[in-house]
Scaffold this active site. Sequence first.
Site, mmCIF file in Angstrom:
data_model
loop_
_atom_site.group_PDB
_atom_site.id
_atom_site.type_symbol
_atom_site.label_atom_id
_atom_site.label_comp_id
_atom_site.label_asym_id
_atom_site.label_seq_id
_atom_site.Cartn_x
_atom_site.Cartn_y
_atom_site.Cartn_z
ATOM 1 N N THR A 153 4.966 0.912 -3.405
ATOM 2 C CA THR A 153 3.732 1.028 -4.177
ATOM 3 C C THR A 153 3.954 0.764 -5.667
ATOM 4 O O THR A 153 5.054 0.997 -6.186
ATOM 5 C CB THR A 153 3.160 2.454 -3.994
ATOM 6 O OG1 THR A 153 2.096 2.659 -4.918
ATOM 7 C CG2 THR A 153 4.207 3.526 -4.262
ATOM 8 N N ASP A 154 2.891 0.362 -6.346
ATOM 9 C CA ASP A 154 2.981 0.191 -7.807
ATOM 10 C C ASP A 154 3.067 1.541 -8.530
ATOM 11 O O ASP A 154 3.412 1.597 -9.717
ATOM 12 C CB ASP A 154 1.792 -0.632 -8.339
ATOM 13 C CG ASP A 154 0.427 -0.011 -8.058
ATOM 14 O OD1 ASP A 154 0.362 1.068 -7.419
ATOM 15 O OD2 ASP A 154 -0.585 -0.608 -8.491
ATOM 16 N N GLU A 155 2.755 2.634 -7.809
ATOM 17 C CA GLU A 155 2.736 3.947 -8.477
ATOM 18 C C GLU A 155 4.125 4.389 -8.944
ATOM 19 O O GLU A 155 4.238 5.301 -9.760
ATOM 20 C CB GLU A 155 2.131 5.012 -7.554
ATOM 21 C CG GLU A 155 0.695 4.697 -7.187
ATOM 22 C CD GLU A 155 -0.093 5.886 -6.658
ATOM 23 O OE1 GLU A 155 0.388 7.021 -6.724
ATOM 24 O OE2 GLU A 155 -1.215 5.653 -6.173
ATOM 25 N N TYR A 179 4.087 12.212 -4.474
ATOM 26 C CA TYR A 179 4.028 11.010 -3.620
ATOM 27 C C TYR A 179 4.828 9.869 -4.249
ATOM 28 O O TYR A 179 5.719 9.299 -3.613
ATOM 29 C CB TYR A 179 2.566 10.572 -3.412
ATOM 30 C CG TYR A 179 2.445 9.132 -2.929
ATOM 31 C CD1 TYR A 179 2.865 8.765 -1.649
ATOM 32 C CD2 TYR A 179 1.921 8.127 -3.761
ATOM 33 C CE1 TYR A 179 2.775 7.446 -1.215
ATOM 34 C CE2 TYR A 179 1.828 6.812 -3.330
ATOM 35 C CZ TYR A 179 2.255 6.478 -2.049
ATOM 36 O OH TYR A 179 2.171 5.169 -1.624
ATOM 37 N N LYS A 183 8.304 7.945 -3.033
ATOM 38 C CA LYS A 183 8.393 6.494 -2.791
ATOM 39 C C LYS A 183 9.469 5.874 -3.692
ATOM 40 O O LYS A 183 10.210 4.990 -3.261
ATOM 41 C CB LYS A 183 7.036 5.818 -3.050
ATOM 42 C CG LYS A 183 5.944 6.140 -2.059
ATOM 43 C CD LYS A 183 6.238 5.699 -0.630
ATOM 44 C CE LYS A 183 6.184 4.211 -0.431
ATOM 45 N NZ LYS A 183 6.325 3.822 1.003
HETATM 46 P P1 NAD Z 1 -1.426 5.648 6.052
HETATM 47 O O1 NAD Z 1 -1.310 7.044 5.564
HETATM 48 O O2 NAD Z 1 -2.766 5.098 6.394
HETATM 49 O O3 NAD Z 1 -0.512 5.466 7.367
HETATM 50 C C1 NAD Z 1 0.782 5.974 7.451
HETATM 51 C C2 NAD Z 1 1.237 5.843 8.918
HETATM 52 O O4 NAD Z 1 2.587 6.331 8.989
HETATM 53 C C3 NAD Z 1 0.409 6.678 9.895
HETATM 54 O O5 NAD Z 1 0.124 5.922 11.057
HETATM 55 C C4 NAD Z 1 1.321 7.851 10.233
HETATM 56 O O6 NAD Z 1 1.110 8.376 11.536
HETATM 57 C C5 NAD Z 1 2.691 7.202 10.113
HETATM 58 N N1 NAD Z 1 3.748 8.176 9.828
HETATM 59 C C6 NAD Z 1 3.742 9.170 8.897
HETATM 60 N N2 NAD Z 1 4.893 9.873 8.960
HETATM 61 C C7 NAD Z 1 5.644 9.307 9.932
HETATM 62 C C8 NAD Z 1 6.936 9.573 10.455
HETATM 63 N N3 NAD Z 1 7.678 10.585 9.989
HETATM 64 N N4 NAD Z 1 7.411 8.788 11.448
HETATM 65 C C9 NAD Z 1 6.668 7.767 11.941
HETATM 66 N N5 NAD Z 1 5.416 7.478 11.484
HETATM 67 C C10 NAD Z 1 4.917 8.230 10.494
HETATM 68 O O7 NAD Z 1 -0.699 4.759 4.968
HETATM 69 P P2 NAD Z 1 -1.089 3.315 4.394
HETATM 70 O O8 NAD Z 1 -2.120 3.476 3.356
HETATM 71 O O9 NAD Z 1 -1.307 2.396 5.530
HETATM 72 O O10 NAD Z 1 0.276 2.944 3.648
HETATM 73 C C11 NAD Z 1 1.333 2.304 4.363
HETATM 74 C C12 NAD Z 1 2.503 2.080 3.418
HETATM 75 O O11 NAD Z 1 2.084 1.262 2.336
HETATM 76 C C13 NAD Z 1 3.050 3.365 2.796
HETATM 77 O O12 NAD Z 1 4.448 3.258 2.743
HETATM 78 C C14 NAD Z 1 2.438 3.384 1.397
HETATM 79 O O13 NAD Z 1 3.278 4.050 0.497
HETATM 80 C C15 NAD Z 1 2.370 1.902 1.093
HETATM 81 N N6 NAD Z 1 1.303 1.487 0.163
HETATM 82 C C16 NAD Z 1 0.009 1.860 0.390
HETATM 83 C C17 NAD Z 1 -0.981 1.392 -0.466
HETATM 84 C C18 NAD Z 1 -2.436 1.747 -0.247
HETATM 85 O O14 NAD Z 1 -3.276 1.410 -1.084
HETATM 86 N N7 NAD Z 1 -2.812 2.395 0.857
HETATM 87 C C19 NAD Z 1 -0.654 0.571 -1.544
HETATM 88 C C20 NAD Z 1 0.686 0.234 -1.745
HETATM 89 C C21 NAD Z 1 1.661 0.687 -0.878
HETATM 90 O O1 DAU Z 2 -1.570 2.118 -6.146
HETATM 91 C C1 DAU Z 2 -1.196 2.151 -4.804
HETATM 92 C C2 DAU Z 2 -1.563 3.491 -4.212
HETATM 93 O O2 DAU Z 2 -2.979 3.504 -4.051
HETATM 94 C C3 DAU Z 2 -0.877 3.766 -2.871
HETATM 95 O O3 DAU Z 2 0.510 3.838 -3.084
HETATM 96 C C4 DAU Z 2 -1.380 5.068 -2.264
HETATM 97 O O4 DAU Z 2 -0.806 5.254 -0.985
HETATM 98 C C5 DAU Z 2 -2.886 4.983 -2.135
HETATM 99 O O5 DAU Z 2 -3.394 6.205 -1.626
HETATM 100 C C6 DAU Z 2 -3.531 4.670 -3.485
HETATM 101 O O6 DAU Z 2 -3.382 5.786 -4.394
HETATM 102 P P1 DAU Z 2 -4.575 6.280 -5.346
HETATM 103 O O7 DAU Z 2 -4.344 7.682 -5.725
HETATM 104 O O8 DAU Z 2 -4.821 5.276 -6.422
HETATM 105 O O9 DAU Z 2 -5.805 6.142 -4.294
HETATM 106 P P2 DAU Z 2 -7.083 7.076 -4.020
HETATM 107 O O10 DAU Z 2 -7.976 6.298 -3.111
HETATM 108 O O11 DAU Z 2 -6.705 8.440 -3.623
HETATM 109 O O12 DAU Z 2 -7.766 7.146 -5.449
HETATM 110 C C7 DAU Z 2 -8.186 5.982 -6.140
HETATM 111 C C8 DAU Z 2 -8.747 6.432 -7.479
HETATM 112 O O13 DAU Z 2 -9.976 7.139 -7.242
HETATM 113 C C9 DAU Z 2 -7.851 7.399 -8.226
HETATM 114 O O14 DAU Z 2 -7.958 7.155 -9.624
HETATM 115 C C10 DAU Z 2 -8.419 8.769 -7.903
HETATM 116 C C11 DAU Z 2 -9.893 8.484 -7.744
HETATM 117 N N1 DAU Z 2 -10.634 9.339 -6.774
HETATM 118 C C12 DAU Z 2 -10.122 9.426 -5.508
HETATM 119 C C13 DAU Z 2 -10.760 10.213 -4.564
HETATM 120 C C14 DAU Z 2 -10.214 10.331 -3.164
HETATM 121 C C15 DAU Z 2 -11.786 9.987 -7.141
HETATM 122 O O15 DAU Z 2 -12.236 9.876 -8.301
HETATM 123 N N2 DAU Z 2 -12.421 10.762 -6.221
HETATM 124 C C16 DAU Z 2 -11.942 10.915 -4.941
HETATM 125 O O16 DAU Z 2 -12.583 11.645 -4.126
#
Ligand code: NAD
Ligand code: DAU
Length: 376
Positions: A153-155, A179, A183
């Site tokens: 992630t970019d975080e 989180y 990562k």
């Molecule tokens: P998600 O939370 O939707 O899915 C995570 C999946 O991992 C689920 O299916 C869960 O059951 C599985 N999991 C959790 N713990 C596990 C374990 N111990 N063993 C096996 N499986 C397990 O997550 P996502 O949003 O699809 O993110 C996927 C990946 O991409 C993550 O590594 C996250 O850090 C990264 N990422 C997400 C975003 C985003 O915006 N969602 C952006 C950048 C990077």
């Molecule tokens: O940047 C990549 C990341 O993006 C991933 O690594 C994470 O897995 C993914 O969850 C996401 O993180 P964020 O914290 O940015 O996503 P989230 O959807 O939780 O929140 C997006 C923005 O919206 C953040 O600034 C918080 C805000 N927010 C979120 C929720 C859920 C609100 O204002 N209200 C809300 O109820």
Amino acid sequence: MTTHHSPLTSNTSHLLVTGGAGFIGANFVNYWLNNYPDDRVVVLDALTYAGNLASLEPAKNNPNFHFVHGDICNQELAERLLRDESIDTIVHFAAESHVDRSIHGPDTFIQTNIVGTHSLLKAAKSVWLDSHSSLLRPQSSVLKPYRFHHVSTDEVYGSLGPEDPPFTEHTPYAPNSPYSASKAASDHLVRAYHHTHDLNITTSNCSNNYGPYQFPEKLIPLFIINILEGKPLPVYGDGLNIRDWLYVEDHCKGIDLILQKGRPGEVYNIGGNCEKTNLEMVETLCKNMDERKPSSSLTSYSSLLTFVKDRPGHDRRYAIDSSKIKKELGFEPYESFETGIRKTIDWYLQNESWWRAVMDGSYREWLDRQYGQKHN
Ligand code: NAD
Ligand code: DAU
């Protein structure tokens, strides 16, 4: 997939996709089987609250798809799968992914994101580099048929000020939430296994994804569903935090390019070049929904917007410089913000049964049937 072949079996790839029942993982599996129908895809997923087998419905009856319910922390299971399925490519998505949850319950983030990633690295090293399988492939440092791709992630780069340039692959790590710290730790372990053991590794650090099958705890699906149900839209703090948004299929395409052409040991940032404040995002969602499904009682859904207490440690701004993956691998997002949001809203409107099952808990029925009520 034509350039990355299994050294053990045939000229198709055998992928192990961890976290393949989650949001991005499921999109990736469905994308992969559509684009490379001869490849084998094995999903390893613990089916935590974020895992949903319904997201893999398009793959379910594909003979090249195999689902394994298990934990990435189980090294022995991972080793067995790598051997039995002749896996040549690991695409590692499995993680605890929600920042808010990491604030209140960080332990599973440490366990899955750090210990779990390390366990997979050990399994890959053991099967691909240490054991008998190394006898089956040419002992050449040029031929590196096995690949471990780590999805991050970019975080990990922390938070930007309004005038700062976007994150590059050289931006120092400064994770701010449990989180992102977990990562970041996993990224370092991945890097170390390349440096120390010459494991063929690539890492991608991506911005905020959106699209089908996203768990409705994240901003976009939560707000679409709240709009549909006439519930408040809780905006944290002043709503001026900025995220860079990328349509999930474009992320999958970026990973595809890295698997095919990425250089071993390299890190690639992937972004959408699409910075929006949360307020801009909420207004876009409300405007789209006003047009598509006007409320019978409200002039605009924007009246549901409610400012709530800020997230502790809330990062102010993320922005990604994707010039490396663009220049080296030819990456370009296909969806614009407008088309991506429209597609996403359409998907939630057309797939009400998917999100209703998440909201009422019935998406866990498979687990209930398998294990009774004792599962996590
Ligand atoms: P998600 O939370 O939707 O899915 C995570 C999946 O991992 C689920 O299916 C869960 O059951 C599985 N999991 C959790 N713990 C596990 C374990 N111990 N063993 C096996 N499986 C397990 O997550 P996502 O949003 O699809 O993110 C996927 C990946 O991409 C993550 O590594 C996250 O850090 C990264 N990422 C997400 C975003 C985003 O915006 N969602 C952006 C950048 C990077
Ligand atoms: O940047 C990549 C990341 O993006 C991933 O690594 C994470 O897995 C993914 O969850 C996401 O993180 P964020 O914290 O940015 O996503 P989230 O959807 O939780 O929140 C997006 C923005 O919206 C953040 O600034 C918080 C805000 N927010 C979120 C929720 C859920 C609100 O204002 N209200 C809300 O109820």
